[in-house]
Design a protein around this motif. Structure first.
Motif, PDB file in Angstrom:
ATOM      1  N   LYS A   1       0.838  -1.209   0.000  1.00 12.62           N
ATOM      2  CA  LYS A   1       0.000   0.000   0.000  1.00 12.62           C
ATOM      3  C   LYS A   1       0.866   1.251   0.000  1.00 12.62           C
ATOM      4  CE  LYS A   1      -4.066  -2.068   2.005  1.00 12.62           C
ATOM      5  NZ  LYS A   1      -4.995  -2.112   3.112  1.00 12.62           N
ATOM      6  N   ARG A   2       1.998   1.177   0.657  1.00 11.92           N
ATOM      7  CA  ARG A   2       2.926   2.309   0.699  1.00 11.92           C
ATOM      8  C   ARG A   2       3.601   2.521  -0.661  1.00 11.92           C
ATOM      9  NH1 ARG A   2       6.357   4.516   5.074  1.00 11.92           N
ATOM     10  NH2 ARG A   2       5.050   3.196   6.350  1.00 11.92           N
ATOM     11  N   TYR A   3       3.955   1.431  -1.316  1.00 12.51           N
ATOM     12  CA  TYR A   3       4.779   1.530  -2.527  1.00 12.51           C
ATOM     13  C   TYR A   3       4.000   1.451  -3.843  1.00 12.51           C
ATOM     14  CZ  TYR A   3       8.521   1.342   0.809  1.00 12.51           C
ATOM     15  OH  TYR A   3       9.348   1.632   1.856  1.00 12.51           O
ATOM     16  N   MET A   4       2.719   1.106  -3.791  1.00 17.94           N
ATOM     17  CA  MET A   4       1.924   1.028  -5.026  1.00 17.94           C
ATOM     18  C   MET A   4       1.895   2.351  -5.800  1.00 17.94           C
ATOM     19  SD  MET A   4       0.304  -0.844  -7.163  1.00 17.94           S
ATOM     20  CE  MET A   4      -0.254  -2.346  -6.397  1.00 17.94           C
ATOM     21  N   PRO A   5       1.759   3.513  -5.149  1.00 20.07           N
ATOM     22  CA  PRO A   5       1.745   4.759  -5.927  1.00 20.07           C
ATOM     23  C   PRO A   5       3.027   4.984  -6.751  1.00 20.07           C
ATOM     24  CG  PRO A   5       0.887   5.164  -3.734  1.00 20.07           C
ATOM     25  CD  PRO A   5       1.457   3.767  -3.724  1.00 20.07           C
ATOM     26  N   ILE A   6       4.155   4.557  -6.222  1.00 18.77           N
ATOM     27  CA  ILE A   6       5.399   4.693  -6.995  1.00 18.77           C
ATOM     28  C   ILE A   6       5.371   3.744  -8.187  1.00 18.77           C
ATOM     29  CG2 ILE A   6       7.924   4.594  -6.918  1.00 18.77           C
ATOM     30  CD1 ILE A   6       7.683   4.908  -3.849  1.00 18.77           C
ATOM     31  N   MET A   7       4.845   2.541  -7.978  1.00 19.97           N
ATOM     32  CA  MET A   7       4.725   1.568  -9.056  1.00 19.97           C
ATOM     33  C   MET A   7       3.779   2.102 -10.140  1.00 19.97           C
ATOM     34  SD  MET A   7       5.979  -1.444  -9.770  1.00 19.97           S
ATOM     35  CE  MET A   7       6.550  -1.976  -8.168  1.00 19.97           C
TER      36      MET A   7
ATOM     37  N   VAL B   1      13.646   9.160 -15.229  1.00 21.76           N
ATOM     38  CA  VAL B   1      14.867   9.213 -14.411  1.00 21.76           C
ATOM     39  C   VAL B   1      14.498   9.442 -12.949  1.00 21.76           C
ATOM     40  CG1 VAL B   1      16.986  10.532 -13.945  1.00 21.76           C
ATOM     41  CG2 VAL B   1      16.381   9.919 -16.308  1.00 21.76           C
ATOM     42  N   SER B   2      13.529  10.304 -12.707  1.00 17.65           N
ATOM     43  CA  SER B   2      13.086  10.579 -11.337  1.00 17.65           C
ATOM     44  C   SER B   2      12.496   9.338 -10.681  1.00 17.65           C
ATOM     45  CB  SER B   2      12.051  11.702 -11.333  1.00 17.65           C
ATOM     46  OG  SER B   2      12.594  12.869 -11.882  1.00 17.65           O
ATOM     47  N   ALA B   3      11.619   8.645 -11.393  1.00 17.17           N
ATOM     48  CA  ALA B   3      10.968   7.450 -10.836  1.00 17.17           C
ATOM     49  C   ALA B   3      11.982   6.349 -10.553  1.00 17.17           C
ATOM     50  CB  ALA B   3       9.893   6.943 -11.794  1.00 17.17           C
ATOM     51  N   ILE B   4      12.875   6.112 -11.484  1.00 14.60           N
ATOM     52  CA  ILE B   4      13.872   5.056 -11.285  1.00 14.60           C
ATOM     53  C   ILE B   4      14.807   5.426 -10.140  1.00 14.60           C
ATOM     54  CG2 ILE B   4      15.798   3.814 -12.360  1.00 14.60           C
ATOM     55  CD1 ILE B   4      12.905   3.006 -13.286  1.00 14.60           C
ATOM     56  N   SER B   5      15.137   6.698 -10.024  1.00 15.42           N
ATOM     57  CA  SER B   5      16.002   7.139  -8.920  1.00 15.42           C
ATOM     58  C   SER B   5      15.354   6.881  -7.567  1.00 15.42           C
ATOM     59  CB  SER B   5      16.353   8.624  -9.078  1.00 15.42           C
ATOM     60  OG  SER B   5      17.193   8.814 -10.198  1.00 15.42           O
ATOM     61  N   ILE B   6      14.026   7.011  -7.483  1.00 21.72           N
ATOM     62  CA  ILE B   6      13.324   6.706  -6.229  1.00 21.72           C
ATOM     63  C   ILE B   6      13.565   5.245  -5.854  1.00 21.72           C
ATOM     64  CG2 ILE B   6      11.050   6.385  -5.168  1.00 21.72           C
ATOM     65  CD1 ILE B   6      10.127   8.857  -6.822  1.00 21.72           C
ATOM     66  N   TYR B   7      13.381   4.349  -6.817  1.00 18.67           N
ATOM     67  CA  TYR B   7      13.614   2.932  -6.546  1.00 18.67           C
ATOM     68  C   TYR B   7      15.063   2.661  -6.183  1.00 18.67           C
ATOM     69  CZ  TYR B   7       8.998   1.571  -8.153  1.00 18.67           C
ATOM     70  OH  TYR B   7       7.652   1.402  -8.264  1.00 18.67           O
ATOM     71  N   ASP B   8      15.981   3.288  -6.901  1.00 18.46           N
ATOM     72  CA  ASP B   8      17.408   3.083  -6.637  1.00 18.46           C
ATOM     73  C   ASP B   8      17.770   3.510  -5.224  1.00 18.46           C
ATOM     74  OD1 ASP B   8      17.642   2.229  -9.278  1.00 18.46           O
ATOM     75  OD2 ASP B   8      18.534   4.108  -9.985  1.00 18.46           O
ATOM     76  N   ILE B   9      17.261   4.655  -4.817  1.00 20.91           N
ATOM     77  CA  ILE B   9      17.552   5.157  -3.473  1.00 20.91           C
ATOM     78  C   ILE B   9      16.947   4.240  -2.414  1.00 20.91           C
ATOM     79  CG2 ILE B   9      17.086   7.061  -1.856  1.00 20.91           C
ATOM     80  CD1 ILE B   9      17.333   8.930  -4.392  1.00 20.91           C
ATOM     81  N   LEU B  10      15.723   3.789  -2.638  1.00 22.48           N
ATOM     82  CA  LEU B  10      15.102   2.859  -1.699  1.00 22.48           C
ATOM     83  C   LEU B  10      15.918   1.570  -1.589  1.00 22.48           C
ATOM     84  CD1 LEU B  10      11.339   3.260  -2.647  1.00 22.48           C
ATOM     85  CD2 LEU B  10      12.353   3.815  -0.425  1.00 22.48           C
ATOM     86  N   SER B  11      16.254   0.993  -2.717  1.00 27.27           N
ATOM     87  CA  SER B  11      17.006  -0.259  -2.731  1.00 27.27           C
ATOM     88  C   SER B  11      18.361  -0.102  -2.046  1.00 27.27           C
ATOM     89  CB  SER B  11      17.189  -0.736  -4.173  1.00 27.27           C
ATOM     90  OG  SER B  11      17.937  -1.925  -4.218  1.00 27.27           O
ATOM     91  N   ASN B  12      19.074   0.945  -2.383  1.00 25.03           N
ATOM     92  CA  ASN B  12      20.376   1.200  -1.756  1.00 25.03           C
ATOM     93  C   ASN B  12      20.228   1.501  -0.268  1.00 25.03           C
ATOM     94  OD1 ASN B  12      21.845   0.795  -4.099  1.00 25.03           O
ATOM     95  ND2 ASN B  12      21.906   2.956  -4.633  1.00 25.03           N
TER      96      ASN B  12
END
Length: 173
Positions: free
Chosen positions: A22-28, A127-138
């Motif tokens: 529920k937290r991460y669906m909006p980013i998806m 680039v912005s969306a992928i960077s969000i995932y990259d930062i979360l993963s890292n």
């Protein structure tokens, strides 16, 4: 393995996203919007951009995801053949690493390569969306903990599902 106590028992970054979907669906949904809308960019080109961004951010798990997507799409070596996409990848890399250094000249280079302003906006959003995932993963501490074959299977599933949200929902179930 995650650095955080509440996710320390997860094996990979995707599990964290699914665990708190529920937290991460909006980013998806944002990512799906950027990759599935009509654009001059193909889905494959968008994945090439995504891979470039994740490489720039050193996000190993995300590099695995994008590489798997490209292999599932038939991009065996993930190399860009077209001259037109090369300035896009250079721009994506610069935007991911040093967004405050983007200049009007960078936009002119993209226009000169044949991209229109809507596509440039799409690139910036991606680039912005992928960077969000990259930062979360890292930030969670995940490395590429899955075999390449699993990343490719996930990519194939995403292609067959028609997007990231549909594939994500299948993981939730």
């Amino acid at each position: 393995m995650s650095y955080l106590e509440q996710t320390k028992d997860t094996n990979n970054f995707l599990e964290v996203l699914v665990q708190d979907h529920k937290r991460y669906m909006p980013i998806m949904e944002f990512l799906d919007n950027l990759t599935q809308q009509k654009s001059e960019l193909t889905w494959e080109e968008r994945e090439m951009i995504s891979l470039e961004v994740s490489k720039a951010n050193g996000a190993e798990f995300c590099i695995g995801i994008h590489s798997g997507m490209l292999r599932a799409m038939g991009s065996a070596d993930n190399k860009v053949a077209e001259e037109k996409i090369k300035p896009v990848l250079a721009f994506a890399n610069k935007l991911a690493k040093n967004s405050n250094q983007v200049s009007p000249e960078d936009i002119k280079i993209l226009r000169k390569a044949g991209w229109n302003d809507q596509t440039i906006e799409d690139i910036i959003g991606l680039v912005s969306a992928i960077s969000i995932y990259d930062i979360l993963s890292n930030g969670f501490g995940f490395k590429a903990s899955l075999p390449q074959e699993v990343f490719e299977q996930m990519g194939q599933g995403t292609l067959e599902a028609g997007g990231f949200v549909a594939q994500f929902k299948s993981f939730i179930q």
